[in-house]
Write an enzyme that holds these catalytic residues in place. Sequence first.
Site, short mmCIF file in Angstrom:
data_model
loop_
_atom_site.label_atom_id
_atom_site.label_comp_id
_atom_site.label_asym_id
_atom_site.label_seq_id
_atom_site.Cartn_x
_atom_site.Cartn_y
_atom_site.Cartn_z
N LYS A 1 11.81 9.43 22.73
CA LYS A 1 11.27 10.15 21.57
C LYS A 1 12.06 9.86 20.30
O LYS A 1 11.53 9.92 19.21
CB LYS A 1 11.33 11.66 21.83
CG LYS A 1 10.15 12.22 22.54
CD LYS A 1 10.20 13.71 22.37
CE LYS A 1 8.98 14.38 22.96
NZ LYS A 1 9.06 15.84 22.84
N LYS B 1 43.13 55.59 30.13
CA LYS B 1 42.85 56.44 28.98
C LYS B 1 41.90 57.58 29.32
O LYS B 1 42.06 58.70 28.85
CB LYS B 1 42.24 55.59 27.85
CG LYS B 1 43.21 55.35 26.72
CD LYS B 1 42.49 54.92 25.46
CE LYS B 1 43.38 54.00 24.64
NZ LYS B 1 42.65 52.86 24.09
N LYS C 1 14.37 3.62 19.47
CA LYS C 1 15.35 2.70 20.06
C LYS C 1 16.73 2.79 19.43
O LYS C 1 17.74 2.89 20.12
CB LYS C 1 14.82 1.26 19.87
CG LYS C 1 14.45 0.58 21.19
CD LYS C 1 14.63 -0.93 21.07
CE LYS C 1 13.78 -1.66 22.09
NZ LYS C 1 12.71 -2.47 21.47
#
Length: 399
Positions: free
Chosen positions: A187, A117, A190
């Site tokens: 963190k 182009k 469990k």
Amino acid sequence: MSKDRVLSGMRPTGALHLGHYHGALKNWVRLQSELECFYFVADWHALTTHYESREVIEKNVYEMVIDWLAAGLDPAQCTMFLQSRIPEHAELFTLLAMGTPIGWLERVPTYKDQQEKLKDKDLSTYGFLGYPLLQAADILIYKAKYVPVGEDQASHVELTREAARRFNHLYGREPDFEERVTACLLKLGKDSAKRLEKSRKVFQETGDQKALEGAMGFVATTPLLDARERERLEGWFRGTGKAVLTEPQVLLTAASKLPGLDGAKMSKSYNNSIAIREDRASIEQKVRRMPTDPARVKRTDPGDPLKCPVWQFHLVYSDEGTRQWVTTGCTTAGIGCLECKQPVIDGILAEQQPMLERAEPYVANPRIVRDIVDAGTDRARVTARETMRDVREAMGLNY
Ligand code: TRP
Ligand code: SF4
């Protein structure tokens, strides 16, 4: 909770026109109140095609920001900045370049298309070939989730995703990854950890998407983890290592509803555009000169709105009643073309009025525009630096 980030850029190669407004900017303005938006002036990208005409870029950097402000971008709601003021983009580009196959870049459709182009420019340059990878760096450095762009840019976002994936694959493993994951799981407590481990096993063995989605949803929203820990757990769950770079998604902006004055795509270089801030007389003149249905040679010849570019403007600027009036008037030769164009002129002028008003203080005092860009650049730089710290660490460059 932090909002998802949006990133997009525009090349400062000329005054913005109504095609930009209806195709992209209006969307940017809407997004700024919904998500965290970063918008930047892609001056390096402009240089890839305009390396021989720097004056064009110089002239348009701040003018383009004024157009943005005129269109309704609000420095209190979004971050506007200048690419070349954040050299970290170039650093990430360089680092990504090391592992990016040349074939990926040669296969990007815009590479060949644009070379075809823009025949008057020599685009067989290293910079032009690398353009989509620079764009990938722009996006990845802000960990953007969404990239609002037009269809023509979708392949660049796809390349960005591939570059991110490759990077994460090559460098996503931290040396003490396992211990860090264990610490994250601790963190969470469990029960959550057990559940995650169970569904990870299911996902990795069966590819169960529900398990993945459930886990990702939990990880993404738990207040017990920070952003880095979330990435780490996500990588652990998927088995890909830590996702250092985020794969973005394209937010496809519908093609501009507004074509050029002659019905072709609106573009400054086709001489068929109306600028976002253009004076009244010029708008009136341009619309009056718009071509119409060629069948309407004489005032008494009926026409067909579907064969007339003015109709496309009515679709954007006129209400149902006016459109009805146009259709009837045109097909029965009840109205003349100049008459038909008046509501379009009024519509454009009404749209521009608030834009001109918003632009006024910035035009009068360009210092304010610079201050807005300075402040935005400082804000963007904080994120860019953070990402580069992660990237250097992941690549082992922090010696
Ligand atoms: N290539 C885009 C265009 O020509 C401009 C751009 C550069 C961009 N970097 C970007 C867009 C990052 C979105 C995200 O329009
Ligand atoms: Fe176009 Fe309106 Fe003229 Fe019909 S009357 S040809 S829609 S400008």
